[in-house]
Design a protein around this motif. Structure first.
Motif, short mmCIF file in Angstrom:
data_model
loop_
_atom_site.label_atom_id
_atom_site.label_comp_id
_atom_site.label_asym_id
_atom_site.label_seq_id
_atom_site.Cartn_x
_atom_site.Cartn_y
_atom_site.Cartn_z
N CYS A 178 17.28 117.38 142.62
CA CYS A 178 17.12 117.86 141.23
C CYS A 178 16.72 119.33 141.20
O CYS A 178 17.25 120.13 140.42
N VAL B 289 15.61 116.74 135.96
CA VAL B 289 14.30 116.52 136.59
C VAL B 289 14.01 115.03 136.73
O VAL B 289 14.56 114.20 136.00
N SER C 107 12.07 111.94 135.72
CA SER C 107 11.42 111.73 134.42
C SER C 107 10.63 110.43 134.33
O SER C 107 9.72 110.33 133.51
N SER D 187 16.40 112.87 134.32
CA SER D 187 16.72 113.25 132.95
C SER D 187 17.26 114.66 132.93
O SER D 187 16.77 115.52 133.68
N GLY D 188 18.21 114.95 132.04
CA GLY D 188 18.68 116.33 131.92
C GLY D 188 20.00 116.46 131.20
O GLY D 188 20.49 115.52 130.58
N ALA E 265 17.75 113.25 126.82
CA ALA E 265 17.09 113.47 128.11
C ALA E 265 15.59 113.60 127.86
O ALA E 265 15.05 114.70 127.75
N SER F 143 11.75 115.67 129.79
CA SER F 143 12.37 116.77 130.52
C SER F 143 12.08 118.07 129.77
O SER F 143 11.60 118.05 128.63
N PRO G 126 6.97 113.89 133.38
CA PRO G 126 7.46 112.62 133.90
C PRO G 126 6.48 111.48 133.65
O PRO G 126 5.26 111.69 133.66
#
Length: 287
Positions: free
Chosen positions: A142, A150, A152, A163-164, A192, A195, A247
């Motif tokens: 990541c 990232v 998460s 997530s992203g 997402a 994040s 996270p």
């Protein structure tokens, strides 16, 4: 010791709560209060709406929050020694242990959902669960991507959610599959969460949450941001804000619950995934 876990977003399903509504007067009363506060017949969305409509961030979060509160109120033996909720579920947990009122929680969840939907519309993204790889490998891949992606949700020893942005998540998933991920599963949410994308709405959320009164909980709550027991209302509020862009340390929460004496886990909400994960961790620690 008894630990109660509160379902997060993604556990929703069409028809959720309908049996409660038809069978119990108290449930009907709570659903009607929610409809009045939201100024919409929200029960129609929960009981008879389409899967796609219910999956929208604002709807799924409200539905799970209302369902969880109803279930808590119908539970005659709800005497928790500790609680935790996954992401959205943390609001349900806070309501259950009297930190915030149902009415304030409902308004807070609604505004949070609307803001999160705005962030999702501005920068479309997704969440994907990765199975079978060590956290350090996923974190490294990541970090090496040039886009927004990232870790998460640290859900269990064998599952980490990332997530992203769509393209960034897709690129990372391809690499992780080559590195040995034995399963990659799309989470049924639009956006997402947890994040940097959520930083777009952080200031507005702070302004909203600061208007809500937070009380002392009847038992410790293991919050997502730190994964440790918290009882101070001011700390609870700060951690709830941090949760938006940080996270979820879920496996840390469960581990610390077990260390602190949890022997029985019960999930409140429309899902049972959290309960099953906790029981597996409990068996692992018991060996």
């Amino acid at each position: 010791m008894k630990a109660y876990l509160f379902s997060g977003q993604g556990s929703q399903f069409v028809g959720m709560g309908k049996i409660f509504y038809e069978k119990y007067f108290l449930a009907r009363k709570i659903f009607n209060i929610a409809n009045k506060i939201l100024n919409i017949d929200f029960t129609k969305i929960m009981f008879n709406g389409s899967k796609d409509i219910l999956k929208k961030t604002i709807n799924s979060q409200l539905a799970i929050y209302i369902y969880s509160f109803v279930e808590t109120q119908l539970c005659k033996n709800f005497f928790p020694d500790m609680v935790a909720g996954l992401s959205l579920g943390e609001f349900s947990a806070l309501t259950a242990v009297n930190v915030i009122s149902f009415e304030d929680g409902l308004k807070l969840v609604k505004e949070r959902g609307l803001l999160m939907q705005q962030a999702c519309d501005t920068i479309p993204g997704k969440m994907v669960a990765i199975f079978g790889l060590k956290d350090k490998i996923i974190e490294r891949v990541c970090k090496e991507d040039k886009g927004i992606v990232v870790p998460s949700n640290y859900n269990s020893c064998n599952q980490l959610v990332i997530s992203g942005e769509y393209n960034s998540v897709n690129r990372v998933c391809l690499i992780l599959k080559k590195l040995g991920a034995n399963r990659i599963l799309r989470i049924p949410v639009y956006g997402a969460f947890h994040s940097p994308i959520m930083e777009l709405i952080e200031e507005k959320f702070v302004n909203i949450i600061n208007k809500i009164s937070f009380n002392n909980p009847i038992c410790p709550i293991y919050q997502n941001y730190l994964g440790i027991p918290i009882i101070n209302p001011n700390d609870i509020k700060k951690n709830l804000i941090k949760q938006l862009v940080s996270p979820v340390k879920w496996k840390h929460s469960i581990k610390n619950m077990i260390i602190n004496g949890a022997k029985f886990f019960t999930e409140i909400g429309p899902g049972r995934t959290l309960e099953n994960m906790a029981i597996k961790m409990l068996k692992t620690f018991s060996k």
